[in-house]
Design a protein around this motif. Structure first.
Motif, PDB file in Angstrom:
ATOM      1  N   ASN A   1       0.857  -1.180   0.000  1.00 53.89           N
ATOM      2  CA  ASN A   1       0.000   0.000   0.000  1.00 53.89           C
ATOM      3  C   ASN A   1       0.889   1.225   0.000  1.00 53.89           C
ATOM      4  OD1 ASN A   1      -2.348  -1.467   0.132  1.00 53.89           O
ATOM      5  ND2 ASN A   1      -2.435  -1.424   2.360  1.00 53.89           N
ATOM      6  N   ASP A   2       0.601   2.144  -0.900  1.00 54.84           N
ATOM      7  CA  ASP A   2       1.382   3.376  -0.926  1.00 54.84           C
ATOM      8  C   ASP A   2       0.664   4.421  -0.090  1.00 54.84           C
ATOM      9  OD1 ASP A   2       3.380   5.138  -1.487  1.00 54.84           O
ATOM     10  OD2 ASP A   2       2.540   5.744  -3.420  1.00 54.84           O
ATOM     11  N   ASP A   3       0.576   4.158   1.229  1.00 57.89           N
ATOM     12  CA  ASP A   3      -0.082   5.071   2.152  1.00 57.89           C
ATOM     13  C   ASP A   3       0.878   6.116   2.697  1.00 57.89           C
ATOM     14  OD1 ASP A   3      -2.407   3.685   1.790  1.00 57.89           O
ATOM     15  OD2 ASP A   3      -2.217   2.496   3.635  1.00 57.89           O
ATOM     16  N   SER A   4       2.135   6.083   2.242  1.00 62.04           N
ATOM     17  CA  SER A   4       3.131   7.008   2.789  1.00 62.04           C
ATOM     18  C   SER A   4       2.840   8.461   2.410  1.00 62.04           C
ATOM     19  CB  SER A   4       4.524   6.611   2.321  1.00 62.04           C
ATOM     20  OG  SER A   4       4.589   6.640   0.909  1.00 62.04           O
ATOM     21  N   LYS A   5       2.108   8.673   1.329  1.00 65.16           N
ATOM     22  CA  LYS A   5       1.806  10.051   0.929  1.00 65.16           C
ATOM     23  C   LYS A   5       0.602  10.616   1.672  1.00 65.16           C
ATOM     24  CE  LYS A   5      -0.961   8.669  -3.064  1.00 65.16           C
ATOM     25  NZ  LYS A   5      -1.081   8.703  -4.502  1.00 65.16           N
ATOM     26  N   TYR A   6      -0.081   9.793   2.468  1.00 63.67           N
ATOM     27  CA  TYR A   6      -1.260  10.220   3.201  1.00 63.67           C
ATOM     28  C   TYR A   6      -0.910  10.597   4.632  1.00 63.67           C
ATOM     29  CZ  TYR A   6      -3.618   7.922  -0.701  1.00 63.67           C
ATOM     30  OH  TYR A   6      -4.021   7.554  -1.941  1.00 63.67           O
ATOM     31  N   VAL A   7      -1.699  11.513   5.193  1.00 65.48           N
ATOM     32  CA  VAL A   7      -1.551  11.925   6.582  1.00 65.48           C
ATOM     33  C   VAL A   7      -2.595  11.149   7.388  1.00 65.48           C
ATOM     34  CG1 VAL A   7      -1.729  13.854   8.193  1.00 65.48           C
ATOM     35  CG2 VAL A   7      -0.755  14.202   5.915  1.00 65.48           C
ATOM     36  N   THR A   8      -2.204  10.637   8.536  1.00 58.99           N
ATOM     37  CA  THR A   8      -3.105   9.862   9.379  1.00 58.99           C
ATOM     38  C   THR A   8      -3.682  10.742  10.476  1.00 58.99           C
ATOM     39  OG1 THR A   8      -1.756   7.908   8.990  1.00 58.99           O
ATOM     40  CG2 THR A   8      -3.289   7.792  10.813  1.00 58.99           C
TER      41      THR A   8
ATOM     42  N   LEU B   1      -7.306   8.301   6.853  1.00 58.78           N
ATOM     43  CA  LEU B   1      -6.170   8.661   6.011  1.00 58.78           C
ATOM     44  C   LEU B   1      -6.613   9.838   5.162  1.00 58.78           C
ATOM     45  CD1 LEU B   1      -4.686   5.273   4.740  1.00 58.78           C
ATOM     46  CD2 LEU B   1      -3.853   6.750   6.563  1.00 58.78           C
TER      47      LEU B   1
ATOM     48  N   ASP C   1      -5.493  12.699   2.170  1.00 57.04           N
ATOM     49  CA  ASP C   1      -4.565  13.097   1.107  1.00 57.04           C
ATOM     50  C   ASP C   1      -4.440  14.615   1.155  1.00 57.04           C
ATOM     51  OD1 ASP C   1      -3.030  13.495  -1.116  1.00 57.04           O
ATOM     52  OD2 ASP C   1      -4.434  12.562  -2.525  1.00 57.04           O
TER      53      ASP C   1
END
Length: 158
Positions: A75-82, A154, A156
Motif C-alpha cells: 500500500n502506498d499510504d506514505s503520501k497520506y496523513v493519518t 487517512l 490526502d
C-alpha cells in the motif's frame, strides 16, 4: 519445587519409559502418567486446600516445513496523513443517529473541521482535523472502541 524442576521431572519420566511415577514431598504430591503421546501430570498441594493442576508436557521442536509463497500487498499510504485518536473511547461518525456522517471517503476537510466524535466517560468529544485535504480511507467502524493514538482516517493533503 518450582516449575523448572517439575518440567525436568516430566522430561526424565518420559525418557525413562516408566508408565507412572508418583512423588510425595512435604506439601506436594505429583503423579506423572505416560503411555500416550503426551504425559499427564497432576500436582496436589497438601498444605493449602487440595488443588489439581495439569502441567503441559514439554513440546518437541517442530519439524521444518516448506514455506508456502506469501502474497505481499504493498500500500502506498506514505503520501497520506493519518488522523489519530487523541483519547480512548467509542468512535462515532455522526453527531446523532438521525444526522449525516461528519465525513465520508472523498470529503474535502479543512483544519478545524469536525471529522468524528469519541465518547469517553459519557462525554462526547468532537475530534477536529489538524490537516486539510481529502479523506481517502476511514480506518474504524462506527460505534467501535478506539485506543489512544489509533489511526482513524487517512487524508490526502495534496
Amino acid at each position: 519445587m518450582d516449575i523448572k524442576e517439575i518440567q525436568n521431572l516430566i522430561k526424565f519420566v518420559a525418557k525413562s519409559g516408566a508408565s507412572e511415577v508418583k512423588l510425595e514431598m512435604e506439601d506436594v504430591k505429583i503423579t506423572i502418567k505416560t503411555g500416550s503421546d503426551t504425559p499427564e501430570t497432576t500436582i496436589v498441594h497438601t498444605a493449602a486446600p487440595v488443588a489439581q493442576m495439569p502441567i503441559a508436557a514439554p513440546i518437541a521442536p517442530a519439524q521444518p516445513v516448506a514455506a508456502a509463497p506469501v502474497a505481499v500487498v504493498v500500500n502506498d499510504d506514505s503520501k497520506y496523513v493519518t488522523v489519530k485518536s487523541p483519547i480512548i473511547g467509542t468512535f462515532y461518525r455522526k453527531p446523532s443517529p438521525d444526522k449525516p456522517n461528519f465525513a465520508e471517503v472523498g470529503t474535502e476537510i479543512k483544519v478545524g473541521d469536525t471529522v468524528c466524535i469519541i465518547e469517553a466517560m459519557k462525554l462526547f468529544n468532537e475530534i477536529e482535523s489538524e490537516v486539510s485535504g481529502k479523506i481517502v480511507k476511514i480506518l474504524v467502524d462506527d460505534s467501535s472502541p478506539v485506543e489512544f493514538d489509533q489511526p482513524l482516517f487517512l487524508v490526502d493533503p495534496s
